[in-house]
Design a protein around this motif. Sequence first.
Motif, mmCIF file in Angstrom:
data_model
loop_
_atom_site.group_PDB
_atom_site.id
_atom_site.type_symbol
_atom_site.label_atom_id
_atom_site.label_comp_id
_atom_site.label_asym_id
_atom_site.label_seq_id
_atom_site.Cartn_x
_atom_site.Cartn_y
_atom_site.Cartn_z
ATOM 1 N N THR A 235 0.857 -1.186 0.000
ATOM 2 C CA THR A 235 0.000 0.000 0.000
ATOM 3 C C THR A 235 0.897 1.242 0.000
ATOM 4 O O THR A 235 1.988 1.229 0.553
ATOM 5 C CB THR A 235 -0.898 0.037 1.253
ATOM 6 O OG1 THR A 235 -0.079 -0.068 2.412
ATOM 7 C CG2 THR A 235 -1.900 -1.105 1.231
ATOM 8 N N ARG A 236 0.402 2.312 -0.636
ATOM 9 C CA ARG A 236 1.194 3.539 -0.686
ATOM 10 C C ARG A 236 1.308 4.138 0.720
ATOM 11 O O ARG A 236 2.364 4.640 1.099
ATOM 12 C CB ARG A 236 0.549 4.544 -1.651
ATOM 13 C CG ARG A 236 1.527 5.612 -2.149
ATOM 14 C CD ARG A 236 0.917 6.419 -3.273
ATOM 15 N NE ARG A 236 -0.174 7.219 -2.787
ATOM 16 C CZ ARG A 236 -0.056 8.483 -2.341
ATOM 17 N NH1 ARG A 236 1.122 9.070 -2.356
ATOM 18 N NH2 ARG A 236 -1.105 9.140 -1.918
ATOM 19 N N GLU A 237 0.219 4.069 1.483
ATOM 20 C CA GLU A 237 0.220 4.568 2.872
ATOM 21 C C GLU A 237 0.139 3.386 3.835
ATOM 22 O O GLU A 237 -0.592 2.439 3.543
ATOM 23 C CB GLU A 237 -0.985 5.498 3.102
ATOM 24 C CG GLU A 237 -1.028 6.708 2.201
ATOM 25 C CD GLU A 237 0.074 7.717 2.473
ATOM 26 O OE1 GLU A 237 0.647 7.653 3.590
ATOM 27 O OE2 GLU A 237 0.367 8.535 1.597
ATOM 28 N N PRO A 238 0.752 3.400 4.993
ATOM 29 C CA PRO A 238 1.707 4.406 5.448
ATOM 30 C C PRO A 238 3.019 4.315 4.664
ATOM 31 O O PRO A 238 3.458 3.222 4.317
ATOM 32 C CB PRO A 238 1.941 4.008 6.909
ATOM 33 C CG PRO A 238 1.683 2.545 6.938
ATOM 34 C CD PRO A 238 0.595 2.298 5.949
ATOM 35 N N LYS A 239 3.605 5.476 4.402
ATOM 36 C CA LYS A 239 4.863 5.512 3.639
ATOM 37 C C LYS A 239 5.982 4.852 4.434
ATOM 38 O O LYS A 239 6.816 4.161 3.887
ATOM 39 C CB LYS A 239 5.234 6.969 3.317
ATOM 40 C CG LYS A 239 4.681 7.436 1.998
ATOM 41 C CD LYS A 239 5.644 8.396 1.271
ATOM 42 C CE LYS A 239 5.167 8.717 -0.134
ATOM 43 N NZ LYS A 239 3.956 9.573 -0.170
ATOM 44 N N GLU A 240 5.979 5.147 5.738
ATOM 45 C CA GLU A 240 6.996 4.553 6.608
ATOM 46 C C GLU A 240 6.542 3.156 7.020
ATOM 47 O O GLU A 240 5.617 3.011 7.802
ATOM 48 C CB GLU A 240 7.190 5.410 7.869
ATOM 49 C CG GLU A 240 7.822 6.750 7.613
ATOM 50 C CD GLU A 240 9.294 6.634 7.249
ATOM 51 O OE1 GLU A 240 10.013 5.895 7.947
ATOM 52 O OE2 GLU A 240 9.717 7.251 6.249
ATOM 53 N N LYS A 241 7.199 2.141 6.492
ATOM 54 C CA LYS A 241 6.860 0.773 6.893
ATOM 55 C C LYS A 241 7.819 0.322 8.005
ATOM 56 O O LYS A 241 8.856 0.956 8.229
ATOM 57 C CB LYS A 241 7.007 -0.174 5.700
ATOM 58 C CG LYS A 241 6.372 0.311 4.403
ATOM 59 C CD LYS A 241 4.909 -0.026 4.294
ATOM 60 C CE LYS A 241 4.391 0.200 2.878
ATOM 61 N NZ LYS A 241 2.955 0.546 2.862
ATOM 62 N N LEU A 242 7.481 -0.780 8.621
ATOM 63 C CA LEU A 242 8.327 -1.312 9.695
ATOM 64 C C LEU A 242 9.594 -1.987 9.165
ATOM 65 O O LEU A 242 10.487 -2.333 9.932
ATOM 66 C CB LEU A 242 7.534 -2.288 10.571
ATOM 67 C CG LEU A 242 6.417 -1.630 11.384
ATOM 68 C CD1 LEU A 242 5.516 -2.677 12.018
ATOM 69 C CD2 LEU A 242 6.999 -0.717 12.457
ATOM 70 N N VAL A 243 9.664 -2.224 7.856
ATOM 71 C CA VAL A 243 10.890 -2.732 7.230
ATOM 72 C C VAL A 243 11.301 -1.781 6.110
ATOM 73 O O VAL A 243 10.457 -1.074 5.550
ATOM 74 C CB VAL A 243 10.709 -4.155 6.633
ATOM 75 C CG1 VAL A 243 10.517 -5.186 7.724
ATOM 76 C CG2 VAL A 243 9.561 -4.179 5.637
ATOM 77 N N GLN A 244 12.600 -1.787 5.814
ATOM 78 C CA GLN A 244 13.077 -0.963 4.704
ATOM 79 C C GLN A 244 13.471 -1.858 3.533
ATOM 80 O O GLN A 244 13.536 -3.065 3.670
ATOM 81 C CB GLN A 244 14.265 -0.110 5.139
ATOM 82 C CG GLN A 244 13.845 1.279 5.593
ATOM 83 C CD GLN A 244 14.399 1.606 6.957
ATOM 84 O OE1 GLN A 244 15.415 1.079 7.364
ATOM 85 N NE2 GLN A 244 13.721 2.497 7.666
ATOM 86 N N ASP A 245 13.733 -1.224 2.388
ATOM 87 C CA ASP A 245 14.273 -1.954 1.240
ATOM 88 C C ASP A 245 13.403 -3.111 0.794
ATOM 89 O O ASP A 245 13.914 -4.186 0.462
ATOM 90 C CB ASP A 245 15.676 -2.498 1.555
ATOM 91 C CG ASP A 245 16.647 -1.368 1.809
ATOM 92 O OD1 ASP A 245 16.466 -0.296 1.207
ATOM 93 O OD2 ASP A 245 17.559 -1.556 2.615
ATOM 94 N N TYR A 246 12.102 -2.952 0.831
ATOM 95 C CA TYR A 246 11.230 -3.975 0.279
ATOM 96 C C TYR A 246 10.971 -3.650 -1.183
ATOM 97 O O TYR A 246 11.038 -2.481 -1.591
ATOM 98 C CB TYR A 246 9.919 -4.065 1.074
ATOM 99 C CG TYR A 246 9.134 -2.791 1.065
ATOM 100 C CD1 TYR A 246 9.436 -1.765 1.957
ATOM 101 C CD2 TYR A 246 8.106 -2.592 0.141
ATOM 102 C CE1 TYR A 246 8.750 -0.569 1.924
ATOM 103 C CE2 TYR A 246 7.407 -1.394 0.112
ATOM 104 C CZ TYR A 246 7.733 -0.393 1.003
ATOM 105 O OH TYR A 246 7.058 0.791 0.975
ATOM 106 N N VAL A 247 10.695 -4.676 -1.971
ATOM 107 C CA VAL A 247 10.442 -4.513 -3.406
ATOM 108 C C VAL A 247 9.008 -4.917 -3.713
ATOM 109 O O VAL A 247 8.688 -6.108 -3.732
ATOM 110 C CB VAL A 247 11.409 -5.380 -4.241
ATOM 111 C CG1 VAL A 247 11.115 -5.240 -5.724
ATOM 112 C CG2 VAL A 247 12.853 -5.040 -3.930
ATOM 113 N N PRO A 248 8.113 -3.962 -3.934
ATOM 114 C CA PRO A 248 6.760 -4.337 -4.354
ATOM 115 C C PRO A 248 6.674 -4.431 -5.878
ATOM 116 O O PRO A 248 7.383 -3.717 -6.584
ATOM 117 C CB PRO A 248 5.904 -3.182 -3.853
ATOM 118 C CG PRO A 248 6.829 -2.008 -3.735
ATOM 119 C CD PRO A 248 8.250 -2.507 -3.748
ATOM 120 N N LEU A 249 5.816 -5.334 -6.362
ATOM 121 C CA LEU A 249 5.550 -5.362 -7.805
ATOM 122 C C LEU A 249 4.522 -4.295 -8.152
ATOM 123 O O LEU A 249 4.600 -3.674 -9.203
ATOM 124 C CB LEU A 249 5.028 -6.739 -8.237
ATOM 125 C CG LEU A 249 5.941 -7.940 -7.968
ATOM 126 C CD1 LEU A 249 5.321 -9.207 -8.534
ATOM 127 C CD2 LEU A 249 7.327 -7.704 -8.553
#
Lengths: 271, 271
Positions: A235-249
Amino acid sequence: MKLKRNERIGALIKILSDHPNEIFTLSYFTDRFYAAKSTISEDIVVAKKLMEDLHLGKIETIAGAAGGVKYMPLISREDSKKFLEEISNKLSDPGRIIPGAFLYMADIIYNPSLVRKMGEIFATQFVEESIDYVVTVETKGIPLAMMTANALNVPLIILRRDSKVTEGSTVSINYVSGSTGKIQTMSVAKRAIKHGANVIIIDDFMKAGGTAKGMTDIIQEFEGHVKGIGVMIATREPKEKLVQDYVPLLILDKVDPICQQILIYPNEKLF
Amino acid sequence: MKLKRNERIGALIKILSDHPNEIFTLSYFTDRFYAAKSTISEDIVVAKKLMEDLHLGKIETIAGAAGGVKYMPLISREDSKKFLEEISNKLSDPGRIIPGAFLYMADIIYNPSLVRKMGEIFATQFVEESIDYVVTVETKGIPLAMMTANALNVPLIILRRDSKVTEGSTVSINYVSGSTGKIQTMSVAKRAIKHGANVIIIDDFMKAGGTAKGMTDIIQEFEGHVKGIGVMIATREPKEKLVQDYVPLLILDKVDPICQQILIYPNEKLF
């Protein structure tokens, strides 16, 4: 059985692509096709060029003692783009909106040819890392994770939502779902993951990233290294996720049950 | 791009085997390879013979208006036998015995190349039926069911142990686990299965058959037809299961934690 060149090339391509990311020695083919090494080498050159010209993946030759040839089901940027635009279009159908502003997508995430291609896109993203396992948590991400594991030729690890008696001693963690704030459990058999392994995490959906964070934590219990996180939809929101460097399709911008509108688009960073 | 014969045959085999059980028209290949229909027909004859000679599956030509050519990843009896004997050997390792006389098998049922081959054996068994879906219940049978669905080129349906809010309105049933006698629930989104469909049921393990019976019951809620039941492992006892006409790949005779002995063997009826 002695084969002609056109037969050898067909058989070589079939055998390699049935076993993605698996190294075959030249001797394997000289023995199976009763042909000289130089002949097989020429066949490989033809097969290699053909796969590249037709965008059907990549054949790689590996030099040295442990050398040979292998096939990688890599997807080109243009093909990924076209494919993910098609999936976005399918998912934009307002008929998919489910009470609670969820999106019905079982027909896509359980469709073998679609998840296979998505798995190949993830394999293309993470092929440079030396991966030991693909990790997911039950249930909806399993087919996608399986096809990613298939493309990379590594075992799949399925984390369970509760510890089942039939898996022996388990490692469990509690984690907080980022979107609901609820405490949940995930566990895995102790013997399933060797210590210090390199893994990628694959899941179908990420909102706040709590589940992916939980998976990262359980991998750390095995002193493992998370080399990448791939999700079909973030999802676009929340922008800040609990993990970084994830790759969404795909990026899900909006599900609006009132206006009957879904806004979803491919992750442009992939192209 | 104009291709030479050896390139055409390689590309044809690659494209067909990447899309099992999908019919490609001759025009697809004449357009893609800039070749005449008669040329493509000759290529298909070569490819067909090659696949059969090397036991790499089967290429079929379909006559008529909806005709064309398709690839089926069928496994020969001899190859199935050899493969299932290897799996039996792996599973016979006493180190797999888990408290409760269970068998640890996550490394096998989550290994892409192994479940892929098992899926192809099931596809070989059920290919004559006109199947609309492969059905399984979460969790451990999903990879195997996915690979069976992939080989047959049909969607997978995953029944859930509880009804999740994100799938919209669901059909649920209660069923009795044949081995524990406990009442359990399984459910599926109403829109997931079209009425009157032909399905096969795939699971990793069958003891008394209660779960398979439950899946059969839920399919009947959709007025569907169960055309076959495939399980990776069925226990020898009880002989009378709650479903009939199931096809196991392996028969589990005994797990003896005292003598540290596992007795498991391939289902001879398959060969």
